[in-house]
Scaffold this active site. Structure first.
Site, short mmCIF file in Angstrom:
data_model
loop_
_atom_site.label_atom_id
_atom_site.label_comp_id
_atom_site.label_asym_id
_atom_site.label_seq_id
_atom_site.Cartn_x
_atom_site.Cartn_y
_atom_site.Cartn_z
N ASP A 185 -33.77 -35.46 24.98
CA ASP A 185 -33.04 -36.76 24.74
C ASP A 185 -31.50 -36.33 24.16
O ASP A 185 -30.76 -37.41 23.78
CB ASP A 185 -33.73 -37.81 23.87
CG ASP A 185 -33.91 -37.22 22.42
OD1 ASP A 185 -33.89 -36.10 22.35
OD2 ASP A 185 -34.28 -37.85 21.57
N ASP A 223 -24.79 -30.31 23.99
CA ASP A 223 -25.81 -29.69 23.39
C ASP A 223 -26.07 -28.28 24.70
O ASP A 223 -26.93 -27.35 24.31
CB ASP A 223 -26.89 -30.20 23.16
CG ASP A 223 -26.66 -30.95 21.76
OD1 ASP A 223 -25.53 -30.73 20.94
OD2 ASP A 223 -27.74 -31.56 21.21
N TRP A 275 -40.09 -42.02 16.30
CA TRP A 275 -38.99 -40.84 15.69
C TRP A 275 -38.34 -41.69 14.10
O TRP A 275 -37.55 -42.45 14.28
CB TRP A 275 -37.78 -40.76 16.39
CG TRP A 275 -37.66 -39.64 17.65
CD1 TRP A 275 -36.71 -38.81 17.83
CD2 TRP A 275 -38.59 -39.45 18.76
NE1 TRP A 275 -37.04 -38.00 18.93
CE2 TRP A 275 -38.60 -38.20 19.36
CE3 TRP A 275 -39.86 -39.98 19.10
CZ2 TRP A 275 -38.97 -38.06 20.46
CZ3 TRP A 275 -40.49 -39.76 20.18
CH2 TRP A 275 -40.11 -38.56 21.00
N TYR A 289 -36.12 -41.98 11.48
CA TYR A 289 -34.85 -41.34 10.89
C TYR A 289 -34.11 -42.33 9.75
O TYR A 289 -33.80 -43.30 10.17
CB TYR A 289 -33.88 -41.12 12.07
CG TYR A 289 -34.20 -40.13 13.09
CD1 TYR A 289 -35.19 -38.99 12.89
CD2 TYR A 289 -33.49 -39.98 14.22
CE1 TYR A 289 -35.48 -38.01 13.86
CE2 TYR A 289 -33.86 -39.18 15.45
CZ TYR A 289 -34.88 -37.86 15.00
OH TYR A 289 -34.86 -37.40 15.88
N ARG A 302 -31.39 -43.57 8.10
CA ARG A 302 -29.82 -43.59 8.58
C ARG A 302 -29.24 -44.86 8.14
O ARG A 302 -29.80 -45.68 7.62
CB ARG A 302 -29.99 -43.64 10.33
CG ARG A 302 -28.77 -43.01 10.90
CD ARG A 302 -28.54 -41.55 10.79
NE ARG A 302 -29.76 -40.74 10.85
CZ ARG A 302 -29.93 -40.00 11.93
NH1 ARG A 302 -28.90 -40.11 12.92
NH2 ARG A 302 -30.90 -39.26 11.92
N LYS A 328 -42.64 -38.55 13.94
CA LYS A 328 -41.66 -37.46 13.99
C LYS A 328 -40.62 -37.41 12.78
O LYS A 328 -39.82 -38.41 12.77
CB LYS A 328 -40.96 -37.39 15.36
CG LYS A 328 -39.68 -36.19 15.57
CD LYS A 328 -38.91 -36.49 16.65
CE LYS A 328 -37.89 -35.52 16.91
NZ LYS A 328 -36.92 -35.22 15.80
N SER A 388 -39.61 -31.91 13.43
CA SER A 388 -38.56 -31.64 14.46
C SER A 388 -37.57 -30.48 13.91
O SER A 388 -37.68 -30.25 12.54
CB SER A 388 -37.65 -32.94 14.57
OG SER A 388 -36.78 -33.21 13.59
N GLY A 389 -36.85 -29.95 14.54
CA GLY A 389 -36.19 -28.91 14.20
C GLY A 389 -34.63 -29.01 14.03
O GLY A 389 -33.99 -28.07 13.16
N GLY A 406 -36.40 -28.78 20.40
CA GLY A 406 -35.59 -29.13 21.36
C GLY A 406 -34.69 -27.74 21.57
O GLY A 406 -34.90 -26.57 22.17
N ARG A 407 -33.39 -27.86 21.04
CA ARG A 407 -32.50 -26.83 21.02
C ARG A 407 -32.93 -25.61 20.58
O ARG A 407 -32.28 -24.55 21.22
CB ARG A 407 -31.37 -27.43 20.01
CG ARG A 407 -30.47 -28.63 20.81
CD ARG A 407 -29.47 -29.26 19.75
NE ARG A 407 -30.06 -29.99 18.88
CZ ARG A 407 -29.66 -30.68 17.81
NH1 ARG A 407 -28.34 -30.58 17.69
NH2 ARG A 407 -30.49 -31.57 17.01
#
Lengths: 306, 306, 306, 306, 306
Positions: B44, B53, B168, B170, B172, B204, B248-249, B276-277
């Site tokens: 995403d 990315d 997810w 987060y 924020r 997540k 997550s990373g 992901g990345r």
């Protein structure tokens, strides 16, 4: 920094439902230049900028002008809002396909918080015999939450009715202005990906502009990239993935630029162009001449099978 | 201040309706590393950050790359938005499960009032054959009222269709920034509990970061706690209760950190990772290698029966 | 200024529809201390304050702790949000009644414009076998228009399904802060009346606090009234009319205060208490002990027939 | 500047649908003083101002007081919100008609952007056996767009169910404050017309106040008009056209003023009064005495046939 | 800069659905001056400005005055809001057609963010036997997104019920004030096009005003154009395309101006006028006299076949 090319895109049509496929095929092969290209005539400037865009060619103020031009010159489709579609399209129904734009706005207020609400529905498009729906998405606007949610509704109706979705993907708003502006490579590249991820079948993009002063405000690595316009357009088309890409023209410019842009987008794997003012801000004979040249350029530079 | 451990969590699957259980079981046991683990591939970032990315590994710009990677390497599921799910997933349907993310946004505007509106529905997920739905909740954002209410609608549709809900979670917004920031132990711990209380089946979370300067702005007693990252993750997992937790990373880091994080989350009673990345910003052979190591680490550190 | 007492309230149950009556009777007579009292266990602090409230007694972080406590100690009902109700209540269904709280929020943003959107529905409550629904109303918040309208929807669904409505009536927002604060006699008194006028069957209120400095900012005649806490609570209960009143405890305090508050509310014609942290921020044996004392205090001070 | 009288209003009842006519006739002829008059008892102050309005007469804090007063003294109707209507009206059903007020708010926030959202529906009114619905419209508030649209929904439901609509027409908000204030002749006159144009069957208005200092801020020609209170009220009643007008009293004043206002509104062609605090802020015997005088004044000054 | 004329407009009626055609034909041919003209009487000033507009002719405060005037003098239609339509139109049903205005607002707040929410529906218009619906669109307001979306709903209902749509197209808001003001040629020209593009059947426009000081703030090329009022009106009518145009009068002026404006709009290809205050701010005999002159002027200057 170097960025390498990715593999050729798979056929979009192959992934579409029967309704979308039937309609989009009509634009790509049955009308217009054909052979998988899109030559679109937009006439939403009366809303987006007001009547002043018609002044250079007074005949263009009467929507009849654009409709007859689209039909006679053999366009893939004409794109307009509900008022024109209801009053002027009926005389040309069956002669040129219709893309009904379902949102729009005047440019009287500033575009810091740009958002275009819908003024028509996908069902309107079905009723009018349109072959696609157009939606303007202001990528990166502070009001993107409202915009993306509204687009969800339009996309879902498009799926329900088998109507192709053309997204006008415009970076806009106070925040993109701080990050290099709305026509930077970064902005247009992001817009291309965004439209594709939101489910656009066709993405309309502006030609990126390079401006050393502003470009350094782009997020990394764009701020340090040194790419040619051709390379930038190629990458942008890649960002749109399997969605077809058409390039827009913006305000009137010289013929060579028009044709060069056409060559660039086709060479980059795009599917066509959507030039408005560059076409209908001319008298009919002149308009037909440039249209002929655009058509020829499109057909002689086809690279992608849609 | 010392905080003691709580009892082991009861099976989540045992509390789920047949539809949710059938689908989530597929991710935990039939695909991916199995044995109750989750190895998820997110894609995403094209929406959340833009195409930049993909620059470190140009091949990754074509979603084909991630889809084929997920299928070949044997992922528990791939998570993406509606555009990719519609155009790229069909070729991999049945080879790797799909988590359809139903909301998202660009990172062009600041995240002071972060909120991601939905751009797809649970019904879209059902239609596309997805096995779960993903939702981004901005915990503590000034717009939490809109967010929590929107999540209500998604959760209810998930219950209606028997679709597992992955949140997810987060922290924020401008207010969390004043209370130690969005990756503090306080913030992540709160997010874990919040997601669980809102009905997430899987949560997540980001790996908490420790920063002496910022940490003292956390509300008591976090501002005075001195815990190891392992202990913090353990407590965070506890805060998620019976909901499964995946870590997550974030941006790309070195392999050892990736595997350490994997070990930490599994040792803390988590269920897996969503990198992901750190995975697809590598060429395929390198990607497959780290994936192999992650998979092995997951399986050799299972502590919780889902 | 002296304010005299009004007549005893008529039975609330007598005015309720069969569904509401059946369910509320269960809480008042069949579970908990009985004899028309309410001893409620709230566990919404994980949302409203985050996990930090569980630190004084780490066992309390696992919702199992509160659920088992509620069942074993014989509570009238346990009140929690959808996540806990879905995952932890099933094991205790039939052992202790459930009040499903349908709105909530984190305390990360300031409460100047306090509003809690719904994250669950009355239908969720019906599906889960709950015996009542809980709603937090921020009396006097600048967003009261949204709040009151949202409450309308919840109340109407409660009437439709015969579900008792418990209103957490909290004065909140920047304006009440200027008029003596959210725990002044004025504020709590107004909140009591407001909840009753909005159709609450049960009203949860905070114990008013007296603060010479702030109290003079209350609107007349509160700014000049000199009443004892007992008298204030009595008047507040009167303001709630036929709605039943339960008093909450707030952050942990000493046992004598807990029991004194219990005596005060019962003596004032209230129906019970809703203490959370004062109960479950203790180890189980200690918790059971104070619960026993609360129960005894409730039963020996019953003044109102519900 | 002189303003001349207009012709007598035609019968309102003659223009109403059967349901509205049957219900409104009940208030005008079958209950209360009769003979086409309206003597209404409002008890919405507990919401609009809080319990402090009940302090001058503590008995008034128990809604029983107002309900029994309305029934015993023979009121045309009692007006209250959903909570009181649900819990206190049942005992008086059939003894005194009910006007269910469907919106309201606390006065804790300032009224710069005044708006009262609905907390009950016309269907609630039908279910409770009410004979009319009350709605507070804040004429000229910056949020008039939300208010007028909300009123549309209430009006349409009133038409659907044959329920008379009583509009509390209050000029309010930061802008009217700059144009002479909310009780100027200009403000009240505008409010009367507005309510009528929005479809009110009955309009509740405040008595205009004259204040040389503020009055000059009114828009022309009001800023230069020199009219007596009687003349002003007469013109205001004319502005309401065929809608019936009742005048409200505001905070408690002396008896002579109460009766003078009653005479003034009736002499101006109004249909009655709606006095709350001026009535129930007295002990019962005193209240019954002033009610008797009001009733007599109403009946001896009837000028309009409704 | 010179702007040439475009071709004559095609018949609007020919493009309309049967319902719209039947109703609009009634206004154009069966009532009023006939022969394809529109002489409309607006009476929405009581909402838009308040009762002060009725002071120059006190008789006009009673809506009876305008209704009887419209019927006796033979108007094409009378335009008013729901309250008047419900209470005063029934006596004139069948004598003069009704245009139900479905949105409106007071002028108490400033118009920086002008927006008129709907207070009635197209279904109301159908129920009341109206022959058209009126909608006020604030072209270029910062809230245009809400306005255009609301208009979408009204337009769609008009299409569903075969109800002609008359758009009051008013440039308004803080941004148009910075671009030459709301009555500049630019503003009115844009408004004409906008209404047509949004699907208006009839567009109501103000007469443009020329003001050297303000006109230079208009966007190019308007800021440098030097056109006569007649030419400006002609171009504005062209901008409305196939939509019929009626010109409004604004505040009361002298007779010669009224008739001149009438001549101008008809000579420009417009369809008629909508004068309110210029007509009913006169005693009946005077009003009838000017109406007679307007009617004669309309009929002797017909240029367009609708």
């Amino acid at each position: 920094m170097e960025v390498k090319s990715i593999t050729e895109q798979k056929s979009l049509l192959a992934t579409l439902s029967p309704g979308k496929r039937a309609r989009l095929r009509r634009l790509l092969f049955d009308y217009g230049p054909g052979n998988g290209t899109l030559m679109l005539l937009p006439i939403d400037q009366g809303i987006e900028h007001g009547p002043r865009d018609f002044f250079p060619n007074p005949a263009s103020k009467d929507p009849e002008y654009q409709f007859s031009l689209a039909a006679e010159a053999g366009y893939s489709a004409i794109a307009c809002q509900i008022g024109l579609a209801s009053r002027y399209y009926p005389d040309y129904a069956g002669q040129v396909p219709l893309i009904l734009k379902v949102n729009g706005k005047t440019d009287i207020p500033p575009s810091d918080d740009a958002f275009s609400s819908t003024n028509a529905s996908v069902e309107d498009a079905v009723r009018l015999g349109a072959d696609a729906v157009g939606y303007t998405l202001y990528v990166g606007s502070p009001r993107q939450d409202v915009d993306l949610h509204q687009l969800k509704g339009v996309r879902e109706e498009c799926e329900r009715y088998g109507m192709p979705l053309v997204v006008w993907a415009y970076p806009r708003g106070r925040d993109i202005d701080k990050k290099g502006g709305q026509v930077s490579f970064y902005a247009i590249d992001y817009a291309a990906r965004m439209a594709m991820e939101m489910g656009a079948d066709v993405v309309k993009l502006n030609f990126p502009k390079f401006d050393p002063e502003k470009d350094k405000d782009q997020p990394a690595p764009y701020n340090e990239m040194d790419v040619s316009p051709e390379e930038a357009v190629r990458q942008i088309v890649e960002s749109a993935g399997r969605s077809l890409v058409v390039l827009s023209g913006g305000s009137k410019t010289d013929d060579e630029t028009v044709l060069n842009h056409t060559r660039t987008i086709m060479g980059a794997g795009g599917s066509g162009v959507i030039f408005g003012r560059n076409v209908w801000q001319r008298e009919k004979s002149e308009a037909l001449e440039i249209i002929g040249q655009i058509k020829e350029t499109l057909l002689s530079n086809v690279r992608r099978i849609p």
